[in-house]
Design a protein around this motif. Structure first.
Motif, PDB file in Angstrom:
ATOM      1  N   PHE A   1       0.142  -1.326  -0.376  1.00 43.82           N
ATOM      2  CA  PHE A   1       0.020   0.230  -0.163  1.00 43.82           C
ATOM      3  C   PHE A   1       1.279   0.736  -0.053  1.00 43.82           C
ATOM      4  CE2 PHE A   1      -2.009   4.065   1.558  1.00 43.82           C
ATOM      5  CZ  PHE A   1      -3.711   3.526   1.253  1.00 43.82           C
ATOM      6  N   THR A   2      -0.140   2.040  -0.503  1.00 35.86           N
ATOM      7  CA  THR A   2       1.815   3.064  -1.265  1.00 35.86           C
ATOM      8  C   THR A   2       0.306   4.808  -0.804  1.00 35.86           C
ATOM      9  OG1 THR A   2       3.185   2.146  -2.332  1.00 35.86           O
ATOM     10  CG2 THR A   2       3.327   4.327  -2.656  1.00 35.86           C
ATOM     11  N   ARG A   3       0.960   5.635  -0.607  1.00 33.13           N
ATOM     12  CA  ARG A   3      -0.533   6.576   0.080  1.00 33.13           C
ATOM     13  C   ARG A   3      -0.326   7.342  -1.808  1.00 33.13           C
ATOM     14  NH1 ARG A   3       4.228   8.845   2.672  1.00 33.13           N
ATOM     15  NH2 ARG A   3       5.058  10.375   2.337  1.00 33.13           N
ATOM     16  N   LEU A   4      -1.543   8.126  -1.702  1.00 37.41           N
ATOM     17  CA  LEU A   4      -2.015   8.485  -2.994  1.00 37.41           C
ATOM     18  C   LEU A   4      -0.810   9.348  -3.508  1.00 37.41           C
ATOM     19  CD1 LEU A   4      -3.914   8.276  -5.274  1.00 37.41           C
ATOM     20  CD2 LEU A   4      -5.467  10.024  -4.163  1.00 37.41           C
ATOM     21  N   ASP A   5      -0.573  10.665  -2.276  1.00 35.37           N
ATOM     22  CA  ASP A   5       0.512  11.530  -3.316  1.00 35.37           C
ATOM     23  C   ASP A   5       1.853  11.118  -3.919  1.00 35.37           C
ATOM     24  OD1 ASP A   5      -0.316  13.682  -1.921  1.00 35.37           O
ATOM     25  OD2 ASP A   5      -0.003  13.903  -0.340  1.00 35.37           O
ATOM     26  N   ILE A   6       2.003   9.828  -3.347  1.00 32.76           N
ATOM     27  CA  ILE A   6       3.634   9.337  -4.103  1.00 32.76           C
ATOM     28  C   ILE A   6       2.664   9.202  -5.617  1.00 32.76           C
ATOM     29  CG2 ILE A   6       4.751   7.593  -4.049  1.00 32.76           C
ATOM     30  CD1 ILE A   6       4.786   7.543  -0.216  1.00 32.76           C
ATOM     31  N   LEU A   7       1.781   7.614  -5.341  1.00 28.16           N
ATOM     32  CA  LEU A   7       1.407   7.461  -6.648  1.00 28.16           C
ATOM     33  C   LEU A   7       1.327   8.371  -7.697  1.00 28.16           C
ATOM     34  CD1 LEU A   7      -1.240   4.938  -5.852  1.00 28.16           C
ATOM     35  CD2 LEU A   7       1.554   4.440  -6.108  1.00 28.16           C
ATOM     36  N   HIS A   8       0.719  10.382  -7.061  1.00 30.71           N
ATOM     37  CA  HIS A   8       0.091  11.153  -8.473  1.00 30.71           C
ATOM     38  C   HIS A   8       1.537  11.347  -8.469  1.00 30.71           C
ATOM     39  CE1 HIS A   8      -4.124  12.388  -6.430  1.00 30.71           C
ATOM     40  NE2 HIS A   8      -4.472  11.524  -8.012  1.00 30.71           N
ATOM     41  N   ARG A   9       2.718  11.897  -7.765  1.00 30.57           N
ATOM     42  CA  ARG A   9       4.385  12.224  -7.843  1.00 30.57           C
ATOM     43  C   ARG A   9       4.879  11.239  -9.239  1.00 30.57           C
ATOM     44  NH1 ARG A   9       7.365  13.787  -9.990  1.00 30.57           N
ATOM     45  NH2 ARG A   9       9.583  14.897  -9.578  1.00 30.57           N
ATOM     46  N   GLU A  10       4.175   9.809  -8.623  1.00 29.09           N
ATOM     47  CA  GLU A  10       5.227   8.901  -9.924  1.00 29.09           C
ATOM     48  C   GLU A  10       4.061   9.119 -10.895  1.00 29.09           C
ATOM     49  OE1 GLU A  10       6.329   5.252  -6.274  1.00 29.09           O
ATOM     50  OE2 GLU A  10       4.596   5.550  -7.856  1.00 29.09           O
ATOM     51  N   ASN A  11       2.787   9.676 -11.261  1.00 28.74           N
ATOM     52  CA  ASN A  11       2.200  10.025 -12.426  1.00 28.74           C
ATOM     53  C   ASN A  11       2.604  11.520 -12.952  1.00 28.74           C
ATOM     54  OD1 ASN A  11       0.894   7.025 -12.253  1.00 28.74           O
ATOM     55  ND2 ASN A  11      -0.513   7.493 -11.285  1.00 28.74           N
ATOM     56  N   LEU A  12       2.450  11.743 -12.355  1.00 30.70           N
ATOM     57  CA  LEU A  12       3.219  13.430 -12.807  1.00 30.70           C
ATOM     58  C   LEU A  12       3.881  13.303 -14.034  1.00 30.70           C
ATOM     59  CD1 LEU A  12       2.831  16.514 -13.185  1.00 30.70           C
ATOM     60  CD2 LEU A  12       3.929  16.615 -11.153  1.00 30.70           C
ATOM     61  N   GLY A  13       5.591  12.589 -13.344  1.00 30.01           N
ATOM     62  CA  GLY A  13       6.792  12.709 -13.624  1.00 30.01           C
ATOM     63  C   GLY A  13       6.589  11.662 -15.253  1.00 30.01           C
ATOM     64  N   ILE A  14       5.765  10.792 -15.261  1.00 28.13           N
ATOM     65  CA  ILE A  14       5.522   9.881 -16.718  1.00 28.13           C
ATOM     66  C   ILE A  14       4.520  10.647 -17.779  1.00 28.13           C
ATOM     67  CG2 ILE A  14       3.771   8.131 -17.421  1.00 28.13           C
ATOM     68  CD1 ILE A  14       3.980   6.680 -14.606  1.00 28.13           C
ATOM     69  N   VAL A  15       3.283  11.461 -16.938  1.00 24.68           N
ATOM     70  CA  VAL A  15       2.631  12.511 -17.866  1.00 24.68           C
ATOM     71  C   VAL A  15       3.156  13.263 -18.774  1.00 24.68           C
ATOM     72  CG1 VAL A  15       1.815  14.002 -15.985  1.00 24.68           C
ATOM     73  CG2 VAL A  15       0.342  12.774 -18.416  1.00 24.68           C
ATOM     74  N   LEU A  16       4.522  13.634 -18.161  1.00 24.56           N
ATOM     75  CA  LEU A  16       4.610  14.964 -18.823  1.00 24.56           C
ATOM     76  C   LEU A  16       5.879  14.537 -19.482  1.00 24.56           C
ATOM     77  CD1 LEU A  16       5.489  17.384 -14.885  1.00 24.56           C
ATOM     78  CD2 LEU A  16       4.347  18.085 -17.445  1.00 24.56           C
ATOM     79  N   GLY A  17       6.810  13.237 -19.188  1.00 22.53           N
ATOM     80  CA  GLY A  17       6.991  12.414 -20.125  1.00 22.53           C
ATOM     81  C   GLY A  17       6.447  12.552 -21.237  1.00 22.53           C
ATOM     82  N   ASN A  18       5.481  11.811 -20.863  1.00 22.29           N
ATOM     83  CA  ASN A  18       4.628  11.437 -22.441  1.00 22.29           C
ATOM     84  C   ASN A  18       4.452  12.156 -23.233  1.00 22.29           C
ATOM     85  OD1 ASN A  18       4.201   8.388 -21.555  1.00 22.29           O
ATOM     86  ND2 ASN A  18       2.286   9.240 -20.477  1.00 22.29           N
ATOM     87  N   TYR A  19       4.470  14.157 -22.787  1.00 23.51           N
ATOM     88  CA  TYR A  19       4.240  15.558 -23.218  1.00 23.51           C
ATOM     89  C   TYR A  19       5.497  15.283 -23.864  1.00 23.51           C
ATOM     90  CZ  TYR A  19      -0.786  16.111 -22.340  1.00 23.51           C
ATOM     91  OH  TYR A  19      -2.520  15.668 -22.801  1.00 23.51           O
ATOM     92  N   GLY A  20       6.546  14.700 -23.545  1.00 23.66           N
ATOM     93  CA  GLY A  20       8.148  14.819 -24.509  1.00 23.66           C
ATOM     94  C   GLY A  20       9.016  16.254 -23.061  1.00 23.66           C
ATOM     95  N   VAL A  21       7.952  16.123 -21.947  1.00 20.46           N
ATOM     96  CA  VAL A  21       8.382  17.160 -20.947  1.00 20.46           C
ATOM     97  C   VAL A  21      10.246  16.265 -19.934  1.00 20.46           C
ATOM     98  CG1 VAL A  21       8.216  19.248 -19.043  1.00 20.46           C
ATOM     99  CG2 VAL A  21       6.358  19.168 -20.932  1.00 20.46           C
ATOM    100  N   ASN A  22      10.819  17.326 -19.773  1.00 17.46           N
ATOM    101  CA  ASN A  22      12.431  16.624 -18.838  1.00 17.46           C
ATOM    102  C   ASN A  22      12.041  16.901 -18.550  1.00 17.46           C
ATOM    103  OD1 ASN A  22      15.119  15.638 -18.528  1.00 17.46           O
ATOM    104  ND2 ASN A  22      15.549  16.614 -19.707  1.00 17.46           N
ATOM    105  N   THR A  23      11.678  16.203 -17.319  1.00 13.06           N
ATOM    106  CA  THR A  23      11.882  16.887 -16.403  1.00 13.06           C
ATOM    107  C   THR A  23      12.643  17.191 -15.058  1.00 13.06           C
ATOM    108  OG1 THR A  23      11.650  14.886 -15.106  1.00 13.06           O
ATOM    109  CG2 THR A  23       9.240  15.397 -15.168  1.00 13.06           C
TER     110      THR A  23
END
Length: 236
Positions: A62-84
């Motif tokens: 179990f992983t709290r949602l803030d952490i899941l959101h932060r992981e997903n943010l990196g993924i979605v920005l990458g999908n838009y071609g943004v180098n985090t």
């Protein structure tokens, strides 16, 4: 019904508009032109269920949602071609915490304030405690308690997300009413013996929304909004 427990993202707060608002500010700060903030909000949200499913299935603890959101943010920005790697960590954290600053629908605070005089009210959200508390403080949402995934250690629609919540409240399942704008959430709650209330949010996904426009089952309560819900409950 002695307690009303509410889905939050979509039912209590307009997550799409809130995320789009803060994403637009972020894109402006970094001159990231050509990304539609609402499309970005939808794309980020689309990673929500798969991330939680990894926890539900036991693939990860179990992983709290803030952490899941932060992981997903990196993924979605990458999908838009943004180098985090070229972005400020503080700016990324600020955007991730946008989920803490979502606005409630116009009927929410008034309806909950009235309902609170009659019953226990609490979130039954997949959001973690800090997220729920910060959101409530900012938006003046008058919860009696903060319940949800970090308390039950289970993500909806897993049965423990509902049954453990009932146990924590010290009530029987029928005395706890799950309130949601999502028929699948209510279906899962009903299978666990809870009472159910449907409140539609017909623009949660924008003006072209095609899901959850009407109740899909004969729920115990169907209300137009939270004020109508309070009318139905307090009257009885």
């Amino acid at each position: 019904m002695k307690a009303f427990c509410f889905d939050v993202f979509g039912t209590v707060v307009d997550w799409r508009a809130g995320i789009a608002r803060e994403a637009a500010d972020f894109f402006s700060e970094y001159d990231l032109t050509g990304i539609d903030p609402y499309e970005f909000a939808d794309s980020w949200r689309n990673l929500y269920q798969p991330a939680m499913e990894a926890c539900r299935s036991g693939k990860r603890p179990f992983t709290r949602l803030d952490i899941l959101h932060r992981e997903n943010l990196g993924i979605v920005l990458g999908n838009y071609g943004v180098n985090t790697a070229g972005l400020s960590p503080d700016a990324l954290e600020r955007l991730n915490s946008a989920w803490h600053r979502l606005d409630p629908w116009p009927d929410v605070v008034g309806g909950l304030t009235r309902l609170k005089q009659h019953s226990i009210i609490a979130p039954a959200s997949n959001g973690n405690i800090a997220l729920m508390v910060n959101m409530a403080k900012r938006a003046h949402i008058p919860w009696d308690a903060i319940l949800g995934a970090e308390v039950t250690q289970a993500y909806k629609p897993s049965p423990p997300a509902y049954t453990r919540m009932v146990e924590i409240l010290g009530l029987s399942p029928k005395e706890v009413c799950m309130v949601a704008a999502h028929n699948n959430d209510l279906h899962a709650a009903r299978l666990c013996g809870l009472s159910t209330a449907f409140v539609p949010r017909k623009t949660e996904h924008g003006t072209n929304q095609i899901t959850d426009l009407e109740p899909s089952e004969n729920w115990d309560i169907v209300a137009r909004d939270f004020n109508h819900l309070a009318d139905l409950v307090v009257k009885n």
